[in-house]
Scaffold this motif. Structure first.
Motif, PDB file in Angstrom:
ATOM      1  N   ALA A  39      -1.184  29.026 -14.414  1.00 60.47           N
ATOM      2  CA  ALA A  39      -1.573  30.183 -13.390  1.00 60.47           C
ATOM      3  C   ALA A  39      -2.860  29.328 -12.351  1.00 60.47           C
ATOM      4  CB  ALA A  39      -1.990  31.433 -13.902  1.00 60.47           C
ATOM      5  N   ASP A  40      -2.508  28.161 -12.118  1.00 59.93           N
ATOM      6  CA  ASP A  40      -3.703  27.276 -11.665  1.00 59.93           C
ATOM      7  C   ASP A  40      -3.726  27.320 -10.359  1.00 59.93           C
ATOM      8  OD1 ASP A  40      -1.757  25.804 -10.945  1.00 59.93           O
ATOM      9  OD2 ASP A  40      -2.106  24.125 -12.111  1.00 59.93           O
ATOM     10  N   ALA A  41      -4.780  27.115  -9.300  1.00 60.80           N
ATOM     11  CA  ALA A  41      -4.773  27.155  -7.928  1.00 60.80           C
ATOM     12  C   ALA A  41      -3.417  26.654  -7.274  1.00 60.80           C
ATOM     13  CB  ALA A  41      -6.112  26.600  -7.455  1.00 60.80           C
ATOM     14  N   ASP A  42      -3.322  25.498  -7.599  1.00 67.07           N
ATOM     15  CA  ASP A  42      -1.990  24.787  -7.106  1.00 67.07           C
ATOM     16  C   ASP A  42      -0.680  25.663  -7.120  1.00 67.07           C
ATOM     17  OD1 ASP A  42      -3.556  22.646  -6.313  1.00 67.07           O
ATOM     18  OD2 ASP A  42      -2.892  21.379  -8.110  1.00 67.07           O
ATOM     19  N   GLU A  43      -0.301  26.233  -8.256  1.00 65.89           N
ATOM     20  CA  GLU A  43       0.673  27.167  -8.529  1.00 65.89           C
ATOM     21  C   GLU A  43       0.728  28.263  -7.409  1.00 65.89           C
ATOM     22  OE1 GLU A  43       3.411  29.346 -12.014  1.00 65.89           O
ATOM     23  OE2 GLU A  43       1.850  27.960 -12.390  1.00 65.89           O
ATOM     24  N   ARG A  44      -0.570  29.134  -7.647  1.00 67.33           N
ATOM     25  CA  ARG A  44      -0.546  30.173  -6.782  1.00 67.33           C
ATOM     26  C   ARG A  44      -0.492  29.879  -5.192  1.00 67.33           C
ATOM     27  NH1 ARG A  44      -4.957  30.958 -10.241  1.00 67.33           N
ATOM     28  NH2 ARG A  44      -6.451  30.281  -8.702  1.00 67.33           N
ATOM     29  N   ASP A  70       7.924  20.339 -11.874  1.00 68.36           N
ATOM     30  CA  ASP A  70       7.840  18.920 -11.249  1.00 68.36           C
ATOM     31  C   ASP A  70       7.085  18.736  -9.723  1.00 68.36           C
ATOM     32  OD1 ASP A  70       9.149  18.062 -13.495  1.00 68.36           O
ATOM     33  OD2 ASP A  70      11.323  18.212 -12.634  1.00 68.36           O
ATOM     34  N   LEU A  71       7.160  20.001  -9.084  1.00 73.83           N
ATOM     35  CA  LEU A  71       6.471  19.879  -7.948  1.00 73.83           C
ATOM     36  C   LEU A  71       5.004  19.681  -8.181  1.00 73.83           C
ATOM     37  CD1 LEU A  71       7.931  22.327  -5.385  1.00 73.83           C
ATOM     38  CD2 LEU A  71       7.974  19.636  -5.131  1.00 73.83           C
ATOM     39  N   LEU A  72       4.746  20.639  -9.108  1.00 75.80           N
ATOM     40  CA  LEU A  72       3.306  20.599  -9.738  1.00 75.80           C
ATOM     41  C   LEU A  72       2.615  19.492 -10.515  1.00 75.80           C
ATOM     42  CD1 LEU A  72       3.044  24.437 -10.900  1.00 75.80           C
ATOM     43  CD2 LEU A  72       1.908  23.377  -8.852  1.00 75.80           C
ATOM     44  N   SER A  73       3.827  18.599 -11.156  1.00 78.27           N
ATOM     45  CA  SER A  73       3.390  17.362 -11.619  1.00 78.27           C
ATOM     46  C   SER A  73       3.429  16.310 -11.077  1.00 78.27           C
ATOM     47  CB  SER A  73       4.286  17.460 -13.165  1.00 78.27           C
ATOM     48  OG  SER A  73       4.222  18.378 -13.855  1.00 78.27           O
ATOM     49  N   ARG A  74       4.048  16.558  -9.748  1.00 82.90           N
ATOM     50  CA  ARG A  74       4.310  15.234  -8.684  1.00 82.90           C
ATOM     51  C   ARG A  74       5.373  14.239  -9.497  1.00 82.90           C
ATOM     52  NH1 ARG A  74       1.363  15.909  -4.418  1.00 82.90           N
ATOM     53  NH2 ARG A  74       1.650  14.006  -4.106  1.00 82.90           N
ATOM     54  N   ARG A  75       6.435  14.649 -10.010  1.00 81.29           N
ATOM     55  CA  ARG A  75       7.325  13.485 -10.410  1.00 81.29           C
ATOM     56  C   ARG A  75       8.743  14.007 -10.100  1.00 81.29           C
ATOM     57  NH1 ARG A  75       8.342  15.065 -16.881  1.00 81.29           N
ATOM     58  NH2 ARG A  75       8.404  17.218 -16.605  1.00 81.29           N
ATOM     59  N   LEU A  76       9.518  12.835 -10.098  1.00 83.50           N
ATOM     60  CA  LEU A  76      10.886  12.870  -9.717  1.00 83.50           C
ATOM     61  C   LEU A  76      11.681  12.738 -11.083  1.00 83.50           C
ATOM     62  CD1 LEU A  76      10.729  10.549  -6.640  1.00 83.50           C
ATOM     63  CD2 LEU A  76      11.131  12.971  -6.815  1.00 83.50           C
ATOM     64  N   ARG A  77      12.340  13.943 -11.269  1.00 85.32           N
ATOM     65  CA  ARG A  77      13.572  13.848 -12.444  1.00 85.32           C
ATOM     66  C   ARG A  77      14.820  14.279 -11.912  1.00 85.32           C
ATOM     67  NH1 ARG A  77      13.826  17.399 -16.271  1.00 85.32           N
ATOM     68  NH2 ARG A  77      12.566  19.035 -15.178  1.00 85.32           N
TER      69      ARG A  77
END
Length: 501
Positions: A21-26, A174-181
């Protein structure tokens, strides 16, 4: 995670399956909701039309990813259980225009409310190991369609018209973590379409994301499989990579995974060579630094004749030293030299770009910049005559702004005094170019007499002699600046007498 179901209300993602529920997700949730509201004239209209016709429809893939990231959405991608014929029946009464050029692959295109749209039947693709073309099989569900997509950040969807967010592989996380899977096993994904390995490098460049360790391992193991993909598709991914916000990251993925060994082997070979001053671990690292600096200068200078991001100047910066491995020589005393690597490099980069099916103009431009990238050196020590400045401008032609960027970017010395001296010298050269351009229009240098005047003056017919006379006058113009017709005629007659005598 879902959105409000009444299309007259502002869409709002209300669920939070990730537990974050952090700012990036909101911010991502709010951005998606706002974008869906803005696109109701397209997304909402299509969703309601397909539902009324008894079909499923979902906004999918890159469209959802880009909406979440706030990136431009040049095309809107949808997927459906309707066949191409059924898609056409639904969209014909709505579309401003439509086309079926991708019908063989289940895709129908249209324009609606000013938006470019592609709608594709649920599908699964697989490559025959010996084929360059995908084998297409239509699927039966949205979930089956999503699992065959390239990466989890492209395996999200919005079911329409209810605006339900579908994310079975945690692409949002993964968008929030900035990774490609990949949604499934990476090896399965890259077997289905080996170009996805190039896309991983492209997304590293465009988005600044990190490639997951399992994905990277599969890329290393399967790098040679890129060979079954057409040169045109590889080229298009390379261009997108180079024009990304972080091209160095994408290039490092290509090289470290081994993909560059197959698509840009000249780049991989640069890792083996140290530069003559041992300022860098190898020529490859130096070239990455030059690329970084070229990107920064391109954005900083905002040259009116360069549309940023510019593939030509960036690719020239990356490849400017690709001729060094073939020109490496050991001199007495242990010094290493790379004489004529500019000329050799121009030929190598031209050959590679032709193999990748680049157009002639782009190929010639990059090769010419590679050939000219050393031309400036020596200016600060010896100084140049006006003639040399004219020749520099004329040889660069329409590439002069790019040559300014490339030459300045090629200064990577850690010696502050040397760097400042080279920068001041190039400042001086640019000032002299500006002054001469204002005085002489260097961008349109021509002899003082044209071909017809030469033939009339010397009383000769069209032929090789006219070309030689023209070349003589052009050289006089380079050396001495504008002469005027009378003086040019006098010098031409004197030259002609010496040739005849």
């Amino acid at each position: 995670m879902c959105c409000a179901r009444n299309h007259h209300e502002e869409p709002e993602i209300t669920e939070n399956p990730t537990g974050r529920a952090d700012a990036d997700e909101r911010a991502l949730r709010a951005r998606l909701a706002a974008r869906l509201l803005d696109l109701d004239a397209t997304v909402g209209v299509l969703g309601r039309a397909f539902a009324e016709a008894g079909f499923e429809l979902a906004l999918v893939g890159g469209s959802v990813r880009d909406a979440l990231l706030g990136r431009p959405m040049p095309d809107l991608d949808f997927t459906t259980d309707a066949t191409p014929d059924e898609i056409l029946r639904v969209i014909k009464p709505l579309a401003e225009a439509h086309w079926d050029i991708g019908r063989e692959f289940g895709t129908i295109g249209l324009r609606l409310a000013g938006e470019q749209v592609e709608i594709t039947t649920y599908r699964a693709e697989a490559y025959d190991p010996d084929s360059r073309k995908p084998q297409v099989a239509f699927g039966s569900s949205l979930e089956d369609d999503l699992v065959r997509r390239d990466f989890t950040i492209g395996a999200m969807a919005i079911r329409l018209p209810e605006l339900t967010f579908v994310d079975p592989h945690d692409g949002f996380g993964d968008l929030l973590s900035r990774r490609l899977r990949t949604p499934g096993a990476p090896a399965d994904s890259f077997t289905d379409d080996p170009l996805r390995m190039m896309r991983a490098a492209r997304f590293a460049s465009q988005l600044g994301f990190t490639v997951d360790a399992d994905v990277f391992a599969a890329m290393r193991d399967m790098a040679d499989r890129i060979g079954i993909v057409s040169a045109e598709r590889v080229r298009d991914e390379l261009v997108k990579l180079m024009k990304g916000a972080h091209p160095r990251r994408g290039i490092e993925v290509l090289v470290d995974s081994g993909l560059a060994d197959h698509v840009l082997p000249e780049l991989s070979r640069m890792r083996e060579e140290r530069d003559e001053h041992r300022r860098h671990k190898d020529v490859y690292r130096h070239s990455l630094t030059v690329l970084d600096q070229a990107v920064d200068l391109e954005l900083e200078r905002q040259e009116p004749d360069i549309e940023s991001p510019d593939f030509i100047v960036r690719f020239a910066a990356l490849m400017h030293d690709c001729g060094k491995p073939d020109t490496k020589r050991f001199e007495p005393g242990g010094q290493v030299t790379f004489h004529h690597h500019d000329v050799v490099g121009a030929k190598l980069v031209s050959r590679r770009m032709k193999a990748l099916r680049f157009d002639k103009d782009t190929t010639k431009a990059v090769a010419r910049l590679v050939e000219l990238h050393l031309r400036f050196y020596g200016y600060g020590d010896a100084g140049w005559s006006d003639s040399a400045v004219r020749r520099y401008v004329t040889d660069a032609g329409p590439l002069l702004s790019r040559l300014h960027i490339l030459t300045r970017s090629d200064v990577t010395t850690r010696n502050r005094r040397k760097a400042e001296r080279l920068a001041h010298a190039y400042d001086d050269l640019e000032r002299r170019i500006t002054a001469l351009q204002e005085k002489e229009r260097l961008d349109a240098i021509r002899p003082d007499l044209d071909g017809k005047q030469i033939m009339a003056l010397l009383d000769i017919p069209p032929g090789p002699l006219v070309g030689k006379a023209y070349a003589f006058l052009l050289e006089e113009r380079m050396q001495h600046g504008p002469l005027g017709e009378e003086e040019a005629a006098r010098r031409l007659r004197a030259w002609w007498e010496s040739v005849q005598g």
